[in-house]
Design a protein around this motif. Structure first.
Motif, short mmCIF file in Angstrom:
data_model
loop_
_atom_site.label_atom_id
_atom_site.label_comp_id
_atom_site.label_asym_id
_atom_site.label_seq_id
_atom_site.Cartn_x
_atom_site.Cartn_y
_atom_site.Cartn_z
N THR A 196 0.82 -1.20 -0.16
CA THR A 196 0.04 0.12 -0.13
C THR A 196 0.90 1.06 0.04
OG1 THR A 196 -0.09 0.11 2.33
CG2 THR A 196 -1.89 -1.28 1.05
N SER A 197 2.17 1.16 0.08
CA SER A 197 3.12 2.36 0.22
C SER A 197 3.51 2.53 -1.08
CB SER A 197 4.38 2.29 1.06
OG SER A 197 5.12 1.22 0.71
N PHE A 198 3.54 3.84 -1.46
CA PHE A 198 3.84 4.12 -2.74
C PHE A 198 5.37 3.73 -3.02
CE2 PHE A 198 1.24 8.49 -3.15
CZ PHE A 198 0.21 7.65 -3.07
N ALA A 199 6.33 3.70 -2.19
CA ALA A 199 7.60 3.23 -2.41
C ALA A 199 7.64 1.68 -2.51
CB ALA A 199 8.60 3.85 -1.04
N GLY A 200 6.73 1.00 -1.88
CA GLY A 200 6.66 -0.28 -2.17
C GLY A 200 6.08 -0.81 -3.46
N ILE A 201 5.32 0.04 -3.77
CA ILE A 201 4.49 -0.26 -5.48
C ILE A 201 5.47 0.31 -6.32
CG2 ILE A 201 2.70 0.64 -6.89
CD1 ILE A 201 1.07 1.29 -4.32
N SER A 202 6.20 1.11 -6.25
CA SER A 202 7.17 1.57 -7.17
C SER A 202 8.41 0.55 -7.37
CB SER A 202 8.05 2.84 -6.68
OG SER A 202 8.89 3.22 -7.80
N ARG A 203 8.88 -0.14 -6.03
CA ARG A 203 9.98 -1.16 -6.26
C ARG A 203 9.18 -2.49 -6.75
NH1 ARG A 203 10.81 0.75 -1.06
NH2 ARG A 203 9.49 -0.97 -0.10
N ALA A 204 8.02 -2.81 -6.57
CA ALA A 204 7.34 -4.06 -7.08
C ALA A 204 7.08 -3.96 -8.61
CB ALA A 204 5.96 -4.24 -6.49
N ILE A 205 6.89 -2.79 -9.12
CA ILE A 205 6.53 -2.32 -10.61
C ILE A 205 8.05 -2.51 -11.14
CG2 ILE A 205 5.91 -0.91 -12.43
CD1 ILE A 205 3.94 0.13 -10.59
N GLY A 206 9.18 -2.01 -10.57
CA GLY A 206 10.46 -1.91 -11.11
C GLY A 206 11.15 -3.45 -11.25
N ALA A 207 10.90 -3.97 -10.19
CA ALA A 207 11.50 -5.28 -10.01
C ALA A 207 10.87 -6.33 -10.91
CB ALA A 207 11.34 -5.94 -8.65
N ASP A 208 9.59 -6.15 -11.34
CA ASP A 208 8.96 -7.21 -12.36
C ASP A 208 8.92 -6.97 -13.39
OD1 ASP A 208 6.12 -7.92 -10.08
OD2 ASP A 208 7.98 -8.55 -9.66
N SER A 209 9.28 -5.83 -13.90
CA SER A 209 9.38 -5.30 -15.39
C SER A 209 10.81 -4.93 -15.68
CB SER A 209 8.42 -4.28 -15.55
OG SER A 209 8.81 -3.12 -14.75
N GLY A 210 11.83 -4.88 -14.92
CA GLY A 210 12.98 -4.35 -15.32
C GLY A 210 12.99 -2.91 -15.48
N GLY A 211 12.10 -2.33 -15.08
CA GLY A 211 12.13 -0.87 -15.07
C GLY A 211 11.22 -0.48 -16.13
N VAL A 212 10.51 -1.06 -16.83
CA VAL A 212 9.92 -0.74 -17.97
C VAL A 212 8.44 -0.55 -17.81
CG1 VAL A 212 9.37 -1.27 -20.52
CG2 VAL A 212 11.30 -1.68 -19.62
N GLY A 213 7.91 -1.32 -17.02
CA GLY A 213 6.51 -1.44 -16.48
C GLY A 213 5.64 -2.65 -16.65
N LEU A 214 4.80 -2.98 -15.83
CA LEU A 214 4.05 -4.31 -15.76
C LEU A 214 3.16 -4.17 -16.64
CD1 LEU A 214 3.24 -4.96 -11.89
CD2 LEU A 214 5.00 -6.09 -13.36
N THR A 215 2.97 -5.37 -17.29
CA THR A 215 1.80 -5.69 -18.32
C THR A 215 0.67 -6.45 -17.40
OG1 THR A 215 3.03 -7.70 -19.08
CG2 THR A 215 3.31 -5.70 -20.14
N ASP A 216 0.68 -6.67 -16.44
CA ASP A 216 -0.37 -7.63 -15.57
C ASP A 216 -1.61 -6.51 -15.53
OD1 ASP A 216 -1.79 -8.54 -13.58
OD2 ASP A 216 -0.48 -8.12 -12.00
N PRO A 217 -2.52 -7.16 -16.20
CA PRO A 217 -3.98 -6.83 -16.47
C PRO A 217 -4.50 -6.25 -14.98
CG PRO A 217 -3.76 -8.67 -17.46
CD PRO A 217 -2.72 -8.81 -16.73
N LEU A 218 -4.21 -6.57 -13.83
CA LEU A 218 -4.71 -6.49 -12.71
C LEU A 218 -4.32 -4.87 -12.28
CD1 LEU A 218 -6.34 -7.59 -10.23
CD2 LEU A 218 -4.32 -8.07 -9.23
N LEU A 219 -2.97 -4.62 -12.63
CA LEU A 219 -2.23 -3.52 -12.19
C LEU A 219 -2.94 -2.41 -13.19
CD1 LEU A 219 -0.09 -1.70 -10.99
CD2 LEU A 219 1.43 -2.35 -12.56
N LEU A 220 -2.97 -2.82 -14.45
CA LEU A 220 -3.31 -1.82 -15.60
C LEU A 220 -5.18 -1.13 -15.45
CD1 LEU A 220 -1.65 -3.14 -18.85
CD2 LEU A 220 -1.00 -1.28 -17.30
N THR A 221 -5.74 -2.54 -14.74
CA THR A 221 -7.05 -1.97 -14.59
C THR A 221 -7.12 -1.24 -13.03
OG1 THR A 221 -7.67 -4.11 -15.50
CG2 THR A 221 -9.46 -3.19 -14.15
N GLY A 222 -6.26 -1.33 -12.48
CA GLY A 222 -6.06 -0.79 -11.14
C GLY A 222 -5.82 0.86 -11.33
N ILE A 223 -4.90 1.16 -12.37
CA ILE A 223 -4.36 2.32 -12.81
C ILE A 223 -5.53 3.19 -13.30
CG2 ILE A 223 -2.89 3.51 -14.31
CD1 ILE A 223 -0.71 1.45 -13.58
#
Length: 516
Positions: A196-223
């Motif tokens: 729920t923290s902004f820093a944690g969200i940023s780390r999770a997205i960066g770690a999973d996508s190599g710094g490019v951005g997730l393609t997870d439909p759950l994340l994109l729908t949430g955004i």
């Protein structure tokens, strides 16, 4: 496993950095208690003075805690202490001070109660401060609701006017839909990132996508849902439909406050949420947000062209201005953050000056907030006509005004951030806006007063050219003061913008990881 209370560490709280928020919250309680005391002097003088003192204290404390650069949080994992939060919060306090002055003769204050009215105003400002400083999804939502609920009530404070009650109800219903949409989106983002923290969200997205951005439909729908919820608050098309009706029906001092402070709060969290928590997925959300910005600019300016009500015209204008401000969010750069912060400060001055003149005429003209109430204002009350003229020119982006500097800053950020299309849209939107801004100016300086004099005018109400003594600008000195002060500041922001540029650069320093 449930840990014993003794093993749960309490969060570290920086009470010095928290002091401006405490001043506003404490002031809200004191003002509410003072409002219980009977007496005209208390209701008309003491309560507004206490409200102003609370806001001035918050401004002074904000100067005390101001420190550029990346700062430790106020509450770990919850509230930030950076210059974005402090700087935008000062805009809330200033907007609140203007609202107090414009409300001194307001019907809403008498009908709702002075203590209740000013306490709700301070409570809403406290919610804006929490929202601007939020570093957590839960705190974000709490701040949004603390901002919104008092405003729902304030919109309906003219209890004997049906349109005011309708305004409050519409804002409640549409605002609730926006809040529910935002909450659902935040829940999906939490589900996708596990934080729920902004820093944690940023780390999770960066770690999973190599710094490019997730393609997870759950994340994109949430955004997407989060953008929708915040777009409701910022009056971004196509989620702007409530804005003209609510702005027109609400008491004008409340409309003035909402138009500037609510938008500043919405864009503060836009910047923090998208340029901090979601910056690693900018490739996914930026094009969609850019399309929203362009659509908002066009819809707002075209919608304002046919309006006769000045409050509805300024509401549609506010929709277009939201599109301009989105440019600074889309590019995801420090220059974009700085441009947004600069334009928000100038936008406050432009809108407050315009609404102050609308309020002054609305109180004495049989035309209310219709554009006809401004006919021949340049001859009859030049001290009101000049601030309105400067505000209209500034909103249109004319040179020699702070609005020109602010738009140039946003265009520069758009082009530098590879979104030239938004820069072109800002120019095209500004050209379209001349159709309604210049109409207001022409009405004031070229129009004619067409008012039938009563057959037997009241004694001591000498009418000259259709104007009574009550219509003189000097009959409402506090409104005249606000209009003239804001108009002078608009010109000063063009002639000597360096202080605002410095403050904008300090705000940009809150995001050291963004590209310049």
């Amino acid at each position: 496993m449930i840990l014993p209370l003794a093993d749960v560490a309490a969060p570290e709280i920086d009470y010095k950095a928290l002091s401006p928020l405490l001043a506003v919250l404490g002031g809200s309680v004191v003002v509410l208690m003072a409002g219980l005391v009977r007496g005209r002097a208390v209701q008309r003088v003491v309560v507004p003075v206490l409200t102003a003192v609370s806001l001035l204290a918050a401004i002074g404390l904000s100067v005390w805690v101001w420190e550029p650069g990346d700062q430790p949080p106020i509450v770990v994992g919850a509230l930030a202490q950076d210059t974005l939060a402090v700087g935008i919060s000062v805009l809330f306090y200033v907007a609140g001070l203007f609202a107090v002055l414009l409300s001194l003769r307001a019907t809403a204050v008498r009908e709702a109660g002075s203590g209740e009215y000013h306490s709700l105003l301070l409570a809403s400002i406290a919610g804006m401060v929490v929202l601007a400083a939020a570093e957590n999804l839960i705190v974000l939502f709490v701040g949004l609701e603390l901002l919104s609920i008092p405003l729902y009530v304030l919109c309906a404070t003219e209890l004997r006017r049906a349109t005011s009650l309708e305004s409050g109800l519409k804002y409640l219903v549409i605002g609730s839909v926006g809040s529910a949409t935002l909450l659902y989106g935040l829940a999906l983002i939490y589900g996708a990132t596990g934080s729920t923290s902004f820093a944690g969200i940023s780390r999770a997205i960066g770690a999973d996508s190599g710094g490019v951005g997730l393609t997870d439909p759950l994340l994109l729908t949430g955004i997407a849902l989060s953008v929708t919820g915040l777009a409701f608050k910022a009056s971004v098309a196509p989620f702007h439909q409530w804005t003209p009706d609510v702005y027109q029906g609400a008491p004008t001092p409340v409309t003035s406050f909402m138009a500037v402070a609510t938008k500043a709060a919405a864009f503060a969290i836009f910047l923090r949420f998208f340029d901090d928590a979601l910056i690693n997925s900018q490739v996914e959300w930026a094009p969609a947000l850019a399309a929203l910005a362009i659509a908002t600019i066009l819809v707002g300016n075209v919608g304002a062209l046919t309006q006769r009500s000045l409050k509805r015209m300024l509401a549609w204008s506010g929709v277009a201005q939201a599109g301009y401000l989105l440019a600074g969010v889309v590019v995801g750069t420090r220059l974009g953050v700085q441009a947004t912060a600069f334009y928000l400060a100038v936008y406050l001055l432009m809108n407050v000056a315009a609404f102050a003149v609308v309020l002054a005429r609305e109180r004495v003209s049989e035309h209310g907030d219709d554009i006809a109430s401004l006919q021949d204002l340049g001859r009859a009350a030049p001290w009101l006509a000049w601030p309105m003229t400067i505000a209209m020119f500034a909103l249109a982006g004319f040179p020699l005004t702070g609005g020109f500097t602010g738009k140039f800053y946003l265009i520069d950020a758009s082009v530098s951030g590879d979104y030239t299309a938004i820069g072109i849209a800002i120019v095209v939107g500004s050209i379209i806006s001349l159709g309604y801004y210049l109409r207001v100016v022409a009405t004031m300086w070229l129009g004619r007063v067409e008012v039938q004099l009563p057959t037997s005018p009241p004694r001591r109400a000498r009418l000259v050219g259709g104007w009574s003594p009550e219509a003189d600008a000097r009959a409402q000195p506090e409104v005249l003061f606000v209009a003239v002060l804001c108009a002078a500041a608009i010109i000063a922001a063009f002639i000597y913008p360096d202080p605002l540029f410095d403050l904008a650069r300090d705000v940009g320093s809150s995001f050291p990881d963004l590209r310049p």
